[in-house]
Write an enzyme that holds these catalytic residues in place. Structure first.
Site, PDB file in Angstrom:
ATOM      1  N   GLN A   1       0.873  -1.175   0.000  1.00  8.43           N
ATOM      2  CA  GLN A   1       0.000   0.000   0.000  1.00  8.43           C
ATOM      3  C   GLN A   1       0.916   1.234   0.000  1.00  8.43           C
ATOM      4  O   GLN A   1       1.421   1.645   1.044  1.00  8.43           O
ATOM      5  CB  GLN A   1      -0.915  -0.010   1.214  1.00  8.43           C
ATOM      6  CG  GLN A   1      -1.683  -1.313   1.397  1.00  8.43           C
ATOM      7  CD  GLN A   1      -2.750  -1.548   0.357  1.00  8.43           C
ATOM      8  OE1 GLN A   1      -3.750  -0.833   0.302  1.00  8.43           O
ATOM      9  NE2 GLN A   1      -2.544  -2.540  -0.504  1.00  8.43           N
TER      10      GLN A   1
ATOM     11  N   ALA B   1     -11.838   2.386   4.053  1.00  8.64           N
ATOM     12  CA  ALA B   1     -10.837   1.554   3.391  1.00  8.64           C
ATOM     13  C   ALA B   1      -9.999   2.357   2.389  1.00  8.64           C
ATOM     14  O   ALA B   1     -10.216   3.551   2.169  1.00  8.64           O
ATOM     15  CB  ALA B   1     -11.520   0.384   2.700  1.00  8.64           C
ATOM     16  N   HIS B   2      -9.056   1.647   1.751  1.00 10.01           N
ATOM     17  CA  HIS B   2      -8.107   2.315   0.860  1.00 10.01           C
ATOM     18  C   HIS B   2      -8.783   2.910  -0.379  1.00 10.01           C
ATOM     19  O   HIS B   2      -9.745   2.387  -0.901  1.00 10.01           O
ATOM     20  CB  HIS B   2      -6.973   1.372   0.439  1.00 10.01           C
ATOM     21  CG  HIS B   2      -7.413   0.076  -0.175  1.00 10.01           C
ATOM     22  ND1 HIS B   2      -6.590  -1.020  -0.227  1.00 10.01           N
ATOM     23  CD2 HIS B   2      -8.568  -0.313  -0.750  1.00 10.01           C
ATOM     24  CE1 HIS B   2      -7.206  -2.018  -0.826  1.00 10.01           C
ATOM     25  NE2 HIS B   2      -8.412  -1.602  -1.154  1.00 10.01           N
ATOM     26  N   ASN B   3      -8.250   4.067  -0.803  1.00 10.27           N
ATOM     27  CA  ASN B   3      -8.670   4.775  -2.019  1.00 10.27           C
ATOM     28  C   ASN B   3     -10.106   5.287  -1.975  1.00 10.27           C
ATOM     29  O   ASN B   3     -10.683   5.623  -3.011  1.00 10.27           O
ATOM     30  CB  ASN B   3      -8.472   3.904  -3.260  1.00 10.27           C
ATOM     31  CG  ASN B   3      -7.010   3.660  -3.568  1.00 10.27           C
ATOM     32  OD1 ASN B   3      -6.457   2.640  -3.156  1.00 10.27           O
ATOM     33  ND2 ASN B   3      -6.385   4.580  -4.266  1.00 10.27           N
TER      34      ASN B   3
END
Length: 348
Positions: free
Chosen positions: A199, A240-242
């Site tokens: 990440q 969460a990511h993005n």
């Protein structure tokens, strides 16, 4: 501290109806009002309490029209709830001791920069090339990683963790245990195992963001997870990511948002709302508690249920749900009667 109705009205630019000299020293709920306290009426369903509350002063909206005499002194303002918030902030500023200085047990890397008038508490850690703006309060045991940038007038409560290279804007508040920039949940299946996907992105919190206790915002795989200006996140929220959360959106406790979701401006999410990954939510969308969203929401609306449907349809469905046992028995009886009719017709 004591304040008169006149002082409060002047501070709030409000209008008094009643005794301008009456004084209060505390706050109370309207249904539990006591002499010497100030309360407020913003929700119409609590109106009946204003006619018998013992509170000395009540904040009301300008358009409030009493159906009966009110014994308390009334202060009319444009927005009673917002006015109450202003008063609470005023009291908080006087009540809490303003910490100053940098504690000797704090670690600040030689390459880090700390602005003027900051407080850095016991055992706080500020990494290499990190930048902390002016007038910030960094409470004990806060971790600020390498290359982190924090704006002016921010408050980081104990045990807040900000991973490397994340950006925090001005006037942000991060409550105890908040984690900004932990790895997103990225794993690629490889045979019978899962291989971790690095990440490499970061998290950006724009100005005026507030993050609740033990809330986590994961760093992006690439680019940034973005929480835009004015967003307010309750405790135990998972981003969460993005993910990209639009301006002035608010989320209650235990909301969970999967990766790469785009949330619009001015949305309101109730507790335990869940969003599937890679979907888009329009501006001004309201999601009731425990709503489950599995596809795009393309227009301003209110949704309930899991999978979520329009609020009115959910209410109608809920009414039917309560009758399902009865309806099931009726359906079974009708089915038996139909079978009996078929048998009689075939016999003839």
């Amino acid at each position: 501290m004591e304040f008169s109705a006149q002082q409060i009205a002047t501070f709030l630019n409000g209008t008094i109806e009643g005794n301008p000299e009456i004084k209060v020293s505390s706050f109370s709920k309207i249904e539990e009002g006591k002499p010497g306290t100030l309360t407020f009426l913003a929700n119409p369903k609590y109106e009946h309490h204003i006619y018998n509350t013992k509170a000395s002063i009540v904040l009301v909206n300008n358009d409030f029209m009493p159906a009966e005499p009110v014994q308390a002194t009334i202060i009319r303002v444009a927005n009673a709830y917002a006015a109450l918030a202003m008063l609470l902030n005023l009291v908080e500023q006087h009540k809490h001791k303003q910490h100053v200085g940098i504690d000797s047990t704090a670690f600040i890397a030689p390459s880090a920069q700390v602005g003027a008038d900051c407080y850095i508490g016991h055992f706080a850690y500020i990494g290499e090339n990190a930048k902390v703006g002016k007038n910030c309060r960094i409470y004990p045991n806060v971790y600020i990683g390498d290359n982190v940038t924090i704006g002016d007038n921010c408050i980081l409560y104990p045990h807040t963790t900000i991973y490397e290279s994340c950006l925090v804007g001005n006037n942000c508040i991060l409550h105890a245990g908040a984690v900004i920039g932990a790895d997103g949940f990225g794993f690629a299946p490889e045979g019978e195992q899962y291989k971790k996907i690095p990440q490499l992105g970061n998290v950006i919190l724009e100005d005026d963001v507030e993050v609740g206790a033990n809330t986590t915002i994961d760093r992006a795989v690439m680019d940034s997870t973005i929480i835009r200006r004015g967003v307010k996140l309750d405790n135990l929220v998972q981003i969460a990511h993005n993910v990209d959360v639009g301006e002035n959106t608010v989320m209650a406790a235990q909301v969970g948002i999967a990766g790469s979701v785009k949330v619009g401006k001015h949305c309101m999410f109730g507790g335990q709302v869940g969003l599937a990954g890679h979907i888009k939510i329009a501006d001004n969308v309201t999601l009731g508690a425990q709503a489950g969203i599995i596809s795009d929401v393309k227009e301003s609306t209110t949704l309930l249920g899991a999978p979520a449907i329009h609020a009115k349809d959910f209410m109608r469905s809920s009414a039917i749900f309560n009758r399902l046992p009865e309806m099931y028995r009726t359906m079974g009886q009708l089915q038996r009667e139909i079978e009996e009719l078929k048998r009689l017709i075939n016999k003839e």
